[in-house]
Design an enzyme around this catalytic site. Sequence first.
Site, PDB file in Angstrom:
ATOM      1  N   ASP A  37      26.774  69.337 -32.299  1.00 55.76           N
ATOM      2  CA  ASP A  37      27.062  68.067 -31.760  1.00 55.76           C
ATOM      3  C   ASP A  37      25.712  67.275 -31.573  1.00 55.76           C
ATOM      4  O   ASP A  37      25.829  65.902 -31.713  1.00 55.76           O
ATOM      5  CB  ASP A  37      27.885  68.162 -30.457  1.00 55.76           C
ATOM      6  CG  ASP A  37      29.257  68.594 -30.479  1.00 55.76           C
ATOM      7  OD1 ASP A  37      29.651  68.820 -31.713  1.00 55.76           O
ATOM      8  OD2 ASP A  37      29.674  69.175 -29.552  1.00 55.76           O
ATOM      9  N   CYS A  38      24.750  67.662 -31.241  1.00 56.12           N
ATOM     10  CA  CYS A  38      23.441  67.037 -31.021  1.00 56.12           C
ATOM     11  C   CYS A  38      22.609  66.672 -32.234  1.00 56.12           C
ATOM     12  O   CYS A  38      22.176  65.647 -32.398  1.00 56.12           O
ATOM     13  CB  CYS A  38      22.717  67.449 -29.670  1.00 56.12           C
ATOM     14  SG  CYS A  38      22.630  69.238 -30.034  1.00 56.12           S
TER      15      CYS A  38
END
Lengths: 502, 128
Positions: free
Chosen positions: A130-131
Amino acid sequence: MVKKSIHDINRKIEEGNVRVVTAEEMVDIVKVTSVSEATKEVDVVTTGTFGAMCSSGAWLNFGHSDPPIKMKKVWLNDVEAYTGVAAIDAYIGATQLSDSMGIEYGGAHVIEDLIRGKSVDVHATSYGTDCYPRKMLNTTLTIDDLNQAIMQNPRNAYQKYNVATNSSNTTLKTYMGILLPNNGNVTYSGAGVLSPLSNDPNYETIGTGTRILLGGSQGYVTGIGTQHSPETNFGTMMVQGDMKRMSPEYVKAASFEGYGTSLYVGIGVPIPILNEDIARATAVSDDDIVTNILDYGVPSRNRPTIRQVTYGELRSGMIDIAGKEVPTSSLSSFKKSRQIASELKESIIQGDFNLTLPVERLSSKTVNRPMKQTSVNPLVGDIMSESVVTIKENASTYEAANKIMTCSFNHLPVVSDKNILTGIVTAWDISKAVAKKEFDFVGNIMTRNVITATPNEPIDIAAYRLDQNLVSALPVIDDKRNVVGIITSDDISKLLARRGNL
Amino acid sequence: MKIRIDISSDIVGKPIVAESIVETGALLNISQAHLDSTRGELVADIENEKYTDINKALTKRGAKVTVLDTPIIRDEDECIECGACISVCPVDVFSFEADWSLKVEQEKCIQCGTCIQMCPHNALSLER
């Protein structure tokens, strides 16, 4: 007894009246004056070394891409760097080989290319988070595009190094270069009289925080190097420096035929002459530094020591091995080592280079141990066939054919009356003789240059030798060349099959 | 001119050099010879006009003839003057000067190529 502090010496550097000599010059100064005179006269002795230092590499920080990537794997010019440290840091090691070019190009070449200002292709892959959503990245960059390029070498500047020769009857390609058969040559490494740690063997001034010349620019000793072994005078140091300020003249990639790549690193270390003990140590000459000549013809960790030798003898160009004059080759450049020691001397005299005292000295107690191995390596003697069938040179080819038919071995070691190995004859040799209608005695059709094994060798070594020599069996002999067994590639395949390793 | 004659193991026992001299009448002046059961290597001087004949005679008998006219070349930018080449050269082409510079005596070179394999910095080559 004369004593000086590091502050006294740095003040002299500032005032422009410091007396600096190279470690080579110090030998003569102590010889013609005395240790106490030399201690008064000389403030700093400079050392230098320029040789193959495989345990070298660099930390690179690439900066974040957009969208960002957490590099799981990264390659620079097809050479993989280690990434398991956050997202965009990687360590490129000197001996890592290119996936496409092999031995010709490796991490060392990437480092040299970066220092030369050349651009390098970067390819990275990841799994996406996600990051860090990005899964693949390709870019081309130069050293100026990197946030940091910090050279950090785990083991550099060996105090001295073992010398290599080769008693076997085949040429060996090693990290010590080409070793000719029958002790045909000798190769050595290290700067001898100019070697940094040989000039401070008690590690009185070299330690964590010592400012040095690394790759032509200022760097630091960060502590003991890996495998640091002070009790055998094989000390090493870990060093660090800013690669962006280094010069390609003092960092050069190398490739050793049959081994792989390595990095030639130039290191200069100043030794402040604080007292007479330190002065005495820096008067060490090539004739005082003794090392061991090891037989690389024995492919084991415990290579036998053939004899001891001084750097003085090695540098003379010829040494004696068992009554034979053998030519020597240095793998380090003495000329470059000299140049580094002289440049460091000039920098100090010009006031461009201040000395530091270490915040911690290098340990004088560490011991270098071999690897603890939890799985036992089987030996040739464990799996060889002891019921080997041999034949005499004066036996007929017909007799040999008969033996092969009845005993199910494809290879018959040929022995003298005293069971000493003199050759080998195979089913192939017999077919060839029959085809040519030239069959009479075994002695005329056998191969005389037999590749052999010994019972105490690990199986891996025997397998490597089978592969290298393109043969499928090795007669096993004892130290009197008596045949005690035979090991075939079939025996080794069966062993692997039993282990389930295939 | 200088030539090198390489003789492989299968014919090393045969008198091919003698036969070639008799056949061509070329005065082969052998300056170096290395012969054992695994191979043979001879270095010899020969008159220029006899080269074609002797080359044909030796090649016909299975030997390999190389004209020694392209001695080893050193790339001075790559060479770090370590001297790794010194001990593997069979004819002492390489040595150190008093200041540890590398001296290369090209005229001695027999183009065997061993030093090319030895050089860690890829500084030696035989191509023109």
